[in-house]
Design an enzyme around this catalytic site. Structure first.
Site, PDB file in Angstrom:
ATOM      1  N   MET A  32      11.801  -1.494  -0.885  1.00 14.83           N
ATOM      2  CA  MET A  32      12.391  -0.908   0.320  1.00 14.83           C
ATOM      3  C   MET A  32      13.233  -1.959   1.045  1.00 14.83           C
ATOM      4  O   MET A  32      13.546  -1.815   2.234  1.00 14.83           O
ATOM      5  CB  MET A  32      11.300  -0.341   1.243  1.00 14.83           C
ATOM      6  CG  MET A  32      10.537   0.808   0.574  1.00 14.83           C
ATOM      7  SD  MET A  32       9.835   1.996   1.705  1.00 14.83           S
ATOM      8  CE  MET A  32       8.685   0.967   2.593  1.00 14.83           C
ATOM      9  N   GLY A  38       7.970 -12.656  -2.309  1.00 15.65           N
ATOM     10  CA  GLY A  38       7.091 -11.768  -3.095  1.00 15.65           C
ATOM     11  C   GLY A  38       7.915 -10.820  -3.961  1.00 15.65           C
ATOM     12  O   GLY A  38       7.627 -10.629  -5.154  1.00 15.65           O
ATOM     13  N   HIS A  39       8.968 -10.241  -3.383  1.00 14.99           N
ATOM     14  CA  HIS A  39       9.840  -9.354  -4.167  1.00 14.99           C
ATOM     15  C   HIS A  39      10.544 -10.142  -5.270  1.00 14.99           C
ATOM     16  O   HIS A  39      10.697  -9.664  -6.395  1.00 14.99           O
ATOM     17  CB  HIS A  39      10.929  -8.747  -3.274  1.00 14.99           C
ATOM     18  CG  HIS A  39      10.424  -7.805  -2.234  1.00 14.99           C
ATOM     19  ND1 HIS A  39      10.456  -8.092  -0.891  1.00 14.99           N
ATOM     20  CD2 HIS A  39       9.877  -6.562  -2.332  1.00 14.99           C
ATOM     21  CE1 HIS A  39       9.967  -7.075  -0.205  1.00 14.99           C
ATOM     22  NE2 HIS A  39       9.599  -6.137  -1.050  1.00 14.99           N
ATOM     23  N   GLN A  63       7.516   8.562   2.824  1.00 23.97           N
ATOM     24  CA  GLN A  63       6.237   7.847   2.782  1.00 23.97           C
ATOM     25  C   GLN A  63       5.819   7.302   4.147  1.00 23.97           C
ATOM     26  O   GLN A  63       4.779   6.664   4.265  1.00 23.97           O
ATOM     27  CB  GLN A  63       6.245   6.743   1.729  1.00 23.97           C
ATOM     28  CG  GLN A  63       7.107   5.536   2.044  1.00 23.97           C
ATOM     29  CD  GLN A  63       7.188   4.590   0.860  1.00 23.97           C
ATOM     30  OE1 GLN A  63       7.882   4.851  -0.104  1.00 23.97           O
ATOM     31  NE2 GLN A  63       6.468   3.481   0.914  1.00 23.97           N
ATOM     32  N   GLY A 149       3.964  -5.000  -6.628  1.00 24.17           N
ATOM     33  CA  GLY A 149       3.097  -6.049  -6.100  1.00 24.17           C
ATOM     34  C   GLY A 149       1.668  -5.552  -5.887  1.00 24.17           C
ATOM     35  O   GLY A 149       1.444  -4.395  -5.522  1.00 24.17           O
ATOM     36  N   LYS A 151      -0.140  -6.518  -3.512  1.00 21.28           N
ATOM     37  CA  LYS A 151      -0.473  -6.440  -2.090  1.00 21.28           C
ATOM     38  C   LYS A 151      -0.710  -4.988  -1.687  1.00 21.28           C
ATOM     39  O   LYS A 151      -1.609  -4.686  -0.923  1.00 21.28           O
ATOM     40  CB  LYS A 151       0.597  -7.069  -1.207  1.00 21.28           C
ATOM     41  CG  LYS A 151       0.056  -7.241   0.221  1.00 21.28           C
ATOM     42  CD  LYS A 151       1.036  -7.832   1.164  1.00 21.28           C
ATOM     43  CE  LYS A 151       2.002  -6.837   1.671  1.00 21.28           C
ATOM     44  NZ  LYS A 151       1.433  -5.799   2.567  1.00 21.28           N
ATOM     45  N   SER A 187       4.981 -10.070   3.501  1.00 25.98           N
ATOM     46  CA  SER A 187       5.263  -8.657   3.709  1.00 25.98           C
ATOM     47  C   SER A 187       6.553  -8.533   4.492  1.00 25.98           C
ATOM     48  O   SER A 187       6.825  -9.364   5.374  1.00 25.98           O
ATOM     49  CB  SER A 187       4.113  -8.036   4.515  1.00 25.98           C
ATOM     50  OG  SER A 187       4.527  -6.804   5.087  1.00 25.98           O
ATOM     51  N   SER A 188       7.332  -7.515   4.195  1.00 22.61           N
ATOM     52  CA  SER A 188       8.567  -7.289   4.962  1.00 22.61           C
ATOM     53  C   SER A 188       8.234  -7.079   6.428  1.00 22.61           C
ATOM     54  O   SER A 188       9.019  -7.410   7.316  1.00 22.61           O
ATOM     55  CB  SER A 188       9.298  -6.054   4.431  1.00 22.61           C
ATOM     56  OG  SER A 188       9.548  -6.218   3.065  1.00 22.61           O
TER      57      SER A 188
HETATM   58  O1  PAF Z   1       6.199  -0.858  -2.165  1.00 20.53           O
HETATM   59  C1  PAF Z   1       7.300  -0.408  -1.774  1.00 20.53           C
HETATM   60  O2  PAF Z   1       8.211  -1.144  -1.412  1.00 20.53           O
HETATM   61  C2  PAF Z   1       7.515   1.088  -1.752  1.00 20.53           C
HETATM   62  O3  PAF Z   1       6.360   1.751  -1.398  1.00 20.53           O
HETATM   63  C3  PAF Z   1       8.099   1.659  -3.067  1.00 20.53           C
HETATM   64  C4  PAF Z   1       7.161   1.466  -4.232  1.00 20.53           C
HETATM   65  C5  PAF Z   1       9.424   0.968  -3.366  1.00 20.53           C
HETATM   66  C6  PAF Z   1       8.355   3.150  -2.918  1.00 20.53           C
HETATM   67  O4  PAF Z   1       9.198   3.428  -1.845  1.00 20.53           O
END
Ligand code: PAF
Length: 281
Positions: A32, A38-39, A63, A149, A151, A187-188
């Site tokens: 996102m 982490g990403h 979500q 991840g 997390k 975490s973002s």
């Molecule tokens: O973990 C995330 O960043 C989000 O929940 C994902 C898996 C990209 C789905 O929007």
């Protein structure tokens, strides 16, 4: 080479077809955005010989069960693109909401206790939104392998189960949580913490580490109470849950040792920011 940033499904499909025709394995890292190391560790894990690494950045509205959280979710696209470029990612898909959801869309999945407990209890509909978008992204990108991840441990368990049942051709890989040098899980959402809040947030990982050290002094349920009490004592932190569950069933762990694989999962608010963390114990 500049990173190709594609915004339409048709462009992504044709780019992926070309890569597959060239014999590449498609490795996919959905995100996102508001990227942090982490990403980047997921992109690094996805890279490899003959791989074509696709990342996506899409702040998925389905979500979020809180409009304020969706509005305030950090968005740092230009910086994200620079980070992806530096890592050697091959393509970024950054679609609009209309591209992903031309009409309202949200599926429903019920995996029993996995879906109803913890995040499922406190964020109703959250995992339906996650799986709706992951399914959509998987249909568009058609990866061979995809990275997530640990997390978001309960999210990862949902995605594994979903892929096993509905898209078994895609291999799902979980990657370890990256932490700041003082232990805070990356975490973002950490970007939204001010200095004081960051200090408060640090108690979450401290308590989880402390619980791991004290494992032999307590039964699992006693250790849960101990951890909860520690976090409830922290001024400025509002604990939502702290539970020790088995990592494959998500059921409570009655005792230490085989066949249980205990993991502590916790969620707490610090100010407006909701943080989650987990640790195998
Ligand atoms: O973990 C995330 O960043 C989000 O929940 C994902 C898996 C990209 C789905 O929007």
């Amino acid at each position: 080479m500049p990173l190709p940033v594609l915004t339409t499904i048709s462009d992504v499909k044709s780019c992926v077809l070309d890569a597959k025709a060239a014999g590449k394995t498609i490795a996919f890292v959905p995100t996102m955005g508001a990227l942090h190391p982490g990403h980047i560790s997921l992109i690094e894990a996805a890279k490899g010989e003959n791989r074509f690494v696709v990342a996506s950045i899409f702040v998925n509205p389905t979500q979020f069960n809180n409009a304020g959280d969706l509005k305030n979710y950090p968005r740092t696209l230009d910086h994200d693109i620079q980070m992806l470029e530096a890592t050697g990612c091959n393509m970024l898909f950054a679609p609009s909401v209309e591209e992903i959801y031309p009409s309202p869309d949200k599926g429903h999945w019920d995996y029993g206790i996995l879906s109803s407990s913890l995040e499922g209890k406190f964020r109703p509909g959250h995992f339906d939104g996650v799986l709706t978008v992951v399914k959509r992204l998987f249909e568009i990108v058609t990866p061979h392998i995809s990275y997530f991840g640990e997390k978001d441990f309960q999210q990862l368990a949902h995605i594994r189960r979903f892929a096993k049942e509905e898209m078994p051709q895609i291999e799902i890989v979980g990657c370890p949580t990256l932490r700041e040098s003082d232990g805070l899980a990356m975490s973002s959402r950490n970007m939204r913490l001010n200095e004081k809040e960051r200090g408060i947030a640090l108690h979450i990982s401290r308590v989880l580490y402390d619980m791991c050290e004290k494992k032999n002094d307590f039964s699992p349920s006693e250790l849960e109470v101990y951890g909860r009490t520690q976090l409830e004592l922290v001024a400025g932190l509002e604990l939502e849950y702290l539970e020790i569950v088995d990592e494959s069933t998500f059921a409570p762990v009655p005792e230490w040792g085989e066949p249980f694989q205990p993991i502590i999962l916790a969620a707490a608010y610090v100010g407006e920011v909701r943080l989650i963390d987990n640790m195998r114990v």
